[in-house]
Design a protein around this motif. Structure first.
Motif, mmCIF file in Angstrom:
data_model
loop_
_atom_site.group_PDB
_atom_site.id
_atom_site.type_symbol
_atom_site.label_atom_id
_atom_site.label_comp_id
_atom_site.label_asym_id
_atom_site.label_seq_id
_atom_site.Cartn_x
_atom_site.Cartn_y
_atom_site.Cartn_z
ATOM 1 N N LYS A 56 -23.916 -4.334 -29.757
ATOM 2 C CA LYS A 56 -24.890 -3.405 -30.339
ATOM 3 C C LYS A 56 -26.336 -3.723 -29.959
ATOM 4 O O LYS A 56 -27.118 -2.811 -29.669
ATOM 5 C CB LYS A 56 -24.751 -3.376 -31.858
ATOM 6 N N ASP A 109 -29.446 -1.132 -28.778
ATOM 7 C CA ASP A 109 -30.649 -1.055 -29.597
ATOM 8 C C ASP A 109 -31.886 -1.468 -28.803
ATOM 9 O O ASP A 109 -32.963 -0.860 -28.935
ATOM 10 C CB ASP A 109 -30.518 -1.950 -30.828
ATOM 11 N N LYS A 157 -35.198 0.803 -27.937
ATOM 12 C CA LYS A 157 -36.528 0.337 -28.316
ATOM 13 C C LYS A 157 -37.462 0.340 -27.109
ATOM 14 O O LYS A 157 -38.652 0.671 -27.233
ATOM 15 C CB LYS A 157 -36.449 -1.073 -28.912
ATOM 16 N N ALA A 205 -24.259 0.307 -26.345
ATOM 17 C CA ALA A 205 -24.169 1.304 -27.410
ATOM 18 C C ALA A 205 -22.762 1.874 -27.532
ATOM 19 O O ALA A 205 -22.238 2.054 -28.637
ATOM 20 C CB ALA A 205 -25.176 2.424 -27.156
#
Length: 454
Positions: A46, A50, A54, A214
């Motif tokens: 994950k 992420d 970002k 993801a």
């Protein structure tokens, strides 16, 4: 990065494995396999997804600000700004409402929730408490007030797209009013824009890693098996979204002189990235760059794309009415025509302002159901397990809808270079489109022919 040309154009085509769309596709497949066979390892991936999102969000603010400001500065009067905004919002309102109606009609015809016979008293409202709390915070007045940042700089710090859009429009308008005195600032911003888009190119190199992380997390945490239990809803939603894109948006494209299939092919790398990350925001900078490359004037791209990310959410709208009626059918709640019309009207308001990020559709659905007492908000627990898989379809449909809107509004404004559009999409136009010669010139150093995707 160089734009690939046919062999006859003198350029040598790159190997297929060097194209971003192929790399992202392989990454998605690898992530799915990892998440399926080693779920715990998949969940641990994950942070990769992420981190990439970002990185993209980090660059979205300057991309939007610089694109809008330099684009507006190229306009000679404020009338042009009002014209673009007016046409864009007319387009958004019509097709967003149409998407809500399509979802409602399909739910009534197919009735994917019929026969589940779930007792609302057995549902656990605690599962959706956090979403419901966020939904109650999302009021129309609160949304409008949130568009205005606390300070001009806070909009950039917080990364709120609509706040950045608001500040950028005000700043761009001020440059128009200043006139010749603004030229040094415009030159500086054009150079900064070239540098920012080069940063986008660099960040897109990491897209396969982000998509891998993801997708591995999604499959590892939720599993393919979670889809089977609610296959009727998921399948109905995917098919409805596909028909909306091909039939409705396809007709819009045809009437405006281009093909929806060629547009999808042109954006294949971005679409795969959206699929892998379940977020249309991950491809926002690349979409703006590619729309300019396809012949849309920068000022139109800068206004339509960021605004569309909050006000033109076709996939989210289809999902809202379809999911709401699915919950009612699953819990054996009969909704009258009046109830459904109320649901539609509330959804028209609550869907505006939903950001293009994972989970936004679920939150807006909670906001809608909290106003319509006929359908229990706790019923959202039924679809919580598969919402992540539907989020991917929502994001894809939203993304395609905004790409179509940008080209259509550009054409309406006489701000579309048909030759560049035809070259980008790789085919002849279907209709006769008035050519445009008065287009904004790309900033020095920014080669619009270079795309971050390919």
């Amino acid at each position: 990065m160089q734009l690939d040309l046919p062999a006859s154009g003198g350029a040598v085509a790159r190997p297929f494995y060097r194209h971003l769309y192929f790399q992202v596709l392989v990454a998605i497949a690898a992530g799915a396999l990892l998440g399926h066979f080693w779920p715990s390892v998949g969940e641990a991936m994950k942070p990769l997804g992420d981190a990439f999102i970002k990185l993209v969000k980090m660059i979205i603010t300057p991309v939007i600000f610089l694109t809008i400001v330099t684009g507006l500065a190229g306009m000679t009067s404020l009338r042009g700004v009002g014209s673009v905004v007016g046409k864009a919002f007319a387009y958004f309102l019509f097709f967003s409402t149409l998407a809500l109606i399509v979802g409602m009609v399909v739910a009534n015809v197919v009735q994917p929730g019929a026969g589940m016979n779930i007792d609302p008293a057995t549902l656990d409202p605690a599962k959706i408490t956090s979403y419901a709390e966020k939904a109650h915070e999302t009021t129309l007045t609160g949304f409008l007030m949130d568009v205005i940042p606390t300070t001009m700089t806070s909009a950039f710090v917080e990364g709120n797209i609509l706040q950045v859009l608001f500040v950028a429009i005000l700043f761009g308008i001020s440059l128009i009013l200043i006139g010749d005195k603004a030229k040094p600032i415009i030159t500086l911003f054009e150079a900064a824009g070239a540098a920012v888009f080069r940063v986008v190119d660099i960040l897109m190199k990491a897209a396969p890693i982000g998509a891998f992380g993801a997708f591995a997390f999604t499959i590892g945490k939720y599993g393919i098996g979670s889809v089977v239990n609610l296959a009727a809803l998921v399948g109905t939603f995917y098919l409805t979204s596909l028909l909306f894109v091909v039939v409705v948006l396809g007709a819009v494209c045809w009437f405006n002189g281009f093909s929806i299939f060629r547009l999808i092919g042109y954006l294949k790398a971005e679409l795969l990235l959206v699929l892998g990350t379940s977020s249309s925001e991950s491809a926002l900078p690349s979409l703006m760059e590619k729309m300019e490359k396809a012949g849309c004037r920068r000022s139109v791209v800068g206004l339509v794309v960021p605004t569309g990310y909050s006000f033109n959410l076709d996939g989210t709208n289809i999902y809202m009415t379809l999911a709401a009626l699915f919950i009612a059918q699953a819990t054996n709640i009969e909704l009258s025509i009046q109830d459904q019309i109320l649901l539609l009207l509330v959804a028209m308001l609550s869907s505006k302002g939903a950001a293009g990020v994972t989970g936004a559709g679920f939150i807006t659905l909670a906001a809608t159901l909290s106003v319509v007492p006929s359908v229990p908000v706790a019923g959202m627990a039924i679809i919580l397990g598969v919402d992540r898989f539907m989020s991917e379809c929502r994001s894809l449909t939203n993304f395609i809808g905004n790409a179509v809107a940008t080209i259509v509004v550009s054409r309406w404004e006489g701000a579309l270079d048909q030759d560049r559009l035809e070259a980008a999409l790789g085919g002849r136009p279907f209709g006769k489109v008035r050519p445009v010669t008065n287009l904004a010139v790309a900033p020095a150093g920014l080669n619009i022919g270079e795309a971050s995707a390919d």
